[in-house]
Scaffold this motif. Sequence first.
Motif, PDB file in Angstrom:
ATOM      1  N   ILE A 126      52.805  42.453  92.185  1.00 58.94           N
ATOM      2  CA  ILE A 126      51.873  41.371  92.058  1.00 58.94           C
ATOM      3  C   ILE A 126      52.058  40.564  90.632  1.00 58.94           C
ATOM      4  O   ILE A 126      51.928  41.114  89.360  1.00 58.94           O
ATOM      5  CB  ILE A 126      50.441  41.909  91.986  1.00 58.94           C
ATOM      6  N   GLN A 127      52.335  39.229  90.708  1.00 58.90           N
ATOM      7  CA  GLN A 127      52.602  38.420  89.501  1.00 58.90           C
ATOM      8  C   GLN A 127      51.506  37.490  89.312  1.00 58.90           C
ATOM      9  O   GLN A 127      51.086  37.151  90.453  1.00 58.90           O
ATOM     10  CB  GLN A 127      53.870  38.088  89.407  1.00 58.90           C
ATOM     11  N   PHE A 128      51.033  37.027  88.147  1.00 58.17           N
ATOM     12  CA  PHE A 128      49.946  35.870  88.028  1.00 58.17           C
ATOM     13  C   PHE A 128      50.450  34.809  87.706  1.00 58.17           C
ATOM     14  O   PHE A 128      51.281  34.460  87.498  1.00 58.17           O
ATOM     15  CB  PHE A 128      48.771  36.668  86.987  1.00 58.17           C
ATOM     16  N   ALA A 129      49.482  33.711  88.160  1.00 58.40           N
ATOM     17  CA  ALA A 129      49.692  32.411  88.019  1.00 58.40           C
ATOM     18  C   ALA A 129      50.119  31.671  86.784  1.00 58.40           C
ATOM     19  O   ALA A 129      49.519  32.240  85.793  1.00 58.40           O
ATOM     20  CB  ALA A 129      48.577  31.591  88.722  1.00 58.40           C
ATOM     21  N   ASP A 130      51.058  30.915  86.450  1.00 62.54           N
ATOM     22  CA  ASP A 130      51.299  30.368  85.388  1.00 62.54           C
ATOM     23  C   ASP A 130      50.346  29.296  84.858  1.00 62.54           C
ATOM     24  O   ASP A 130      50.022  29.231  83.612  1.00 62.54           O
ATOM     25  CB  ASP A 130      52.790  29.971  85.125  1.00 62.54           C
ATOM     26  N   VAL A 131      49.837  28.638  85.475  1.00 66.92           N
ATOM     27  CA  VAL A 131      48.796  27.471  85.411  1.00 66.92           C
ATOM     28  C   VAL A 131      47.775  27.590  86.445  1.00 66.92           C
ATOM     29  O   VAL A 131      47.557  28.308  87.352  1.00 66.92           O
ATOM     30  CB  VAL A 131      49.339  26.158  85.407  1.00 66.92           C
ATOM     31  N   VAL A 132      46.550  27.063  85.841  1.00 70.84           N
ATOM     32  CA  VAL A 132      45.361  26.932  86.972  1.00 70.84           C
ATOM     33  C   VAL A 132      45.301  25.757  87.630  1.00 70.84           C
ATOM     34  O   VAL A 132      45.166  24.585  86.947  1.00 70.84           O
ATOM     35  CB  VAL A 132      43.884  27.066  86.010  1.00 70.84           C
ATOM     36  N   ALA A 144      39.830  24.939  90.595  1.00 69.92           N
ATOM     37  CA  ALA A 144      38.731  25.270  90.065  1.00 69.92           C
ATOM     38  C   ALA A 144      38.132  26.615  90.452  1.00 69.92           C
ATOM     39  O   ALA A 144      37.112  27.044  89.711  1.00 69.92           O
ATOM     40  CB  ALA A 144      37.452  24.263  89.962  1.00 69.92           C
ATOM     41  N   VAL A 145      38.766  27.067  91.376  1.00 70.69           N
ATOM     42  CA  VAL A 145      38.587  28.254  91.848  1.00 70.69           C
ATOM     43  C   VAL A 145      39.571  29.309  91.845  1.00 70.69           C
ATOM     44  O   VAL A 145      40.706  29.060  91.533  1.00 70.69           O
ATOM     45  CB  VAL A 145      38.109  28.237  93.559  1.00 70.69           C
ATOM     46  N   GLU A 146      39.675  30.482  92.202  1.00 65.97           N
ATOM     47  CA  GLU A 146      40.390  31.660  92.248  1.00 65.97           C
ATOM     48  C   GLU A 146      41.528  31.337  92.954  1.00 65.97           C
ATOM     49  O   GLU A 146      41.468  30.985  94.062  1.00 65.97           O
ATOM     50  CB  GLU A 146      40.013  33.066  92.428  1.00 65.97           C
ATOM     51  N   ARG A 147      42.979  31.336  92.446  1.00 63.35           N
ATOM     52  CA  ARG A 147      44.074  30.799  93.071  1.00 63.35           C
ATOM     53  C   ARG A 147      44.547  31.905  94.234  1.00 63.35           C
ATOM     54  O   ARG A 147      44.228  33.431  94.130  1.00 63.35           O
ATOM     55  CB  ARG A 147      45.252  30.917  92.376  1.00 63.35           C
ATOM     56  N   PRO A 148      45.177  31.860  95.320  1.00 57.38           N
ATOM     57  CA  PRO A 148      45.762  32.771  96.143  1.00 57.38           C
ATOM     58  C   PRO A 148      46.641  33.428  95.443  1.00 57.38           C
ATOM     59  O   PRO A 148      47.334  33.178  94.543  1.00 57.38           O
ATOM     60  CB  PRO A 148      46.292  32.017  97.308  1.00 57.38           C
ATOM     61  N   ARG A 149      46.799  34.915  95.724  1.00 56.24           N
ATOM     62  CA  ARG A 149      47.366  35.831  95.141  1.00 56.24           C
ATOM     63  C   ARG A 149      48.711  35.755  95.664  1.00 56.24           C
ATOM     64  O   ARG A 149      49.015  36.146  96.717  1.00 56.24           O
ATOM     65  CB  ARG A 149      46.845  37.386  95.088  1.00 56.24           C
ATOM     66  N   SER A 150      49.900  35.644  94.741  1.00 51.26           N
ATOM     67  CA  SER A 150      51.350  35.734  95.287  1.00 51.26           C
ATOM     68  C   SER A 150      52.161  35.892  94.254  1.00 51.26           C
ATOM     69  O   SER A 150      51.683  35.824  92.905  1.00 51.26           O
ATOM     70  CB  SER A 150      51.489  34.342  96.181  1.00 51.26           C
ATOM     71  N   THR A 151      53.522  36.145  94.796  1.00 55.06           N
ATOM     72  CA  THR A 151      54.558  36.121  93.599  1.00 55.06           C
ATOM     73  C   THR A 151      55.162  34.763  93.373  1.00 55.06           C
ATOM     74  O   THR A 151      55.308  33.947  94.235  1.00 55.06           O
ATOM     75  CB  THR A 151      55.578  37.274  94.002  1.00 55.06           C
ATOM     76  N   PRO A 152      55.842  34.791  92.121  1.00 56.59           N
ATOM     77  CA  PRO A 152      56.647  33.338  91.678  1.00 56.59           C
ATOM     78  C   PRO A 152      57.436  32.917  92.825  1.00 56.59           C
ATOM     79  O   PRO A 152      57.629  31.763  93.168  1.00 56.59           O
ATOM     80  CB  PRO A 152      57.230  33.871  90.569  1.00 56.59           C
ATOM     81  N   PRO A 153      58.497  34.147  93.518  1.00 56.05           N
ATOM     82  CA  PRO A 153      59.226  33.434  94.490  1.00 56.05           C
ATOM     83  C   PRO A 153      58.561  32.863  95.981  1.00 56.05           C
ATOM     84  O   PRO A 153      59.078  32.093  96.243  1.00 56.05           O
ATOM     85  CB  PRO A 153      60.071  34.708  94.852  1.00 56.05           C
TER      86      PRO A 153
END
Length: 470
Positions: A155-161, A164-173
């Motif tokens: 689990i890697q987290f987003a670099d930018v928002v 306005a709501v929580e982003r889908p969780r995914s990896t950078p690749p």
Amino acid sequence: MAQDFRLPDLGEGLPEAELVQWLVAVGDTVALNQTIAEVETAKAVVELPSPHAGTVTALHAAPGDVVAVGSVLISFDTAATAPTPTPAPAAVPPSAEAASASVSAAAAPASEPNLVGYGAAPRSAARPQRRARVAGTVAAASDTAVLEAAPHDAIQFADVVERAVERPRSTPPVRKLAKQLGVDLALVEATGASGVISRADVEAYAERVGAVTVAPVAAESAEPVETFELPRSGEAGERTTRTPIRGVRRVTAEAMVRSAFTAPHVTTFLTVDVTATSELIASLRADRALQEHRIGIMAVAAKAVCLALARHPGLNSKWDDAAGEIVEHHYVNLGIAAATGRGLVVPNIRDAQELTLVELADAIRGLAETARSGRTAPADMMGGTFSITNVGVFGVDAGTPIINPGEAGILALGAVRRQPWEHRGEIALRDVMTLALSFDHRLVDGEQGSRFLVDVADILREPGRAMLLQ
């Protein structure tokens, strides 16, 4: 009424933390104790609860910013919503709960006080320094299954928002793939139990809706992402990627260097026939009453270590240089080394000597799941007395593990291999593994270390011998 929330000291004495992601946006109405952000310290990712009920009026940092303890993180208008207390989320670590308990003091009009629970007073009211980012893609953690106690944090987290709501969780690749395929991750459903969108999820969605591959283009963003130029030296400069040394990886490196050059390490090896243990594990897994506990070689080794430490307390001691004393522990806080995408962490099982084999298996599984999600609490990585690392899950036969600072020893488990072995005067195919014990020679001499290792090996060779060591 305007209220500011300053970044608290999360109970670790660390001067700063990196903002991983916001879970709220300007204009959102939040409840008391609602999780508003995730921050990463040098030890763990921590969820921050809201100290106020109200409307978010300003976010004073962006994902990727390194924020000093005591700096203003978020502002609220508490007049817009009556502060109705709600129960704190169960997922908030103890350290974050402590921060929440004292957070109301941050809103006091006193000038830059050194607040209880907030650590040092703010060093500067200036906007937190934006850390440079690497241009390009850094390889993410493997998606392979977690084996025993060597979890991989996928689990890697987003670099930018971006919303306005929580982003889908995914990896950078996966995010990169989605961009190339023209897929909006907000429309993709994660099929895995972790809730993280995988490459397969994106590809399946793209095939279903007929998304096409598009060439990546530079797009305008509401918030630019800062990059730094890689040093160039002909072609060589363009074929390297530089990643800042930070967080868990930096702290782990410092601890390992300190351990390697402070404690005189000695490593001893022993190869043992563990066929009986393999048969025991197979029989336990076949038992319907025990199937959900997933008992494996790591749990049996953990039990063997706890029993052997009772007979060899020197391996369960600590060299206190400041006090000029050797501290012998009468309990076992068993560290389980876990490799994650953020680096190596060694959470420990408290009072492991009191647990049954089934309870140890459950505890190891819990540590693995917590480490995989990046939610290991800092307190869970402190106070260990002895550690185990399972290098066998990577197909490695043996290694020379480095002792966790403050402990006397660490046991590495090699891969279990089916190979010809002498058994009852004949050659037979047996399950064989190599154990590697590193110990601090200031606390443990060669005889003590060898006898401890033999005791552990005897239990793995004949699990029934554990009855003699109770």
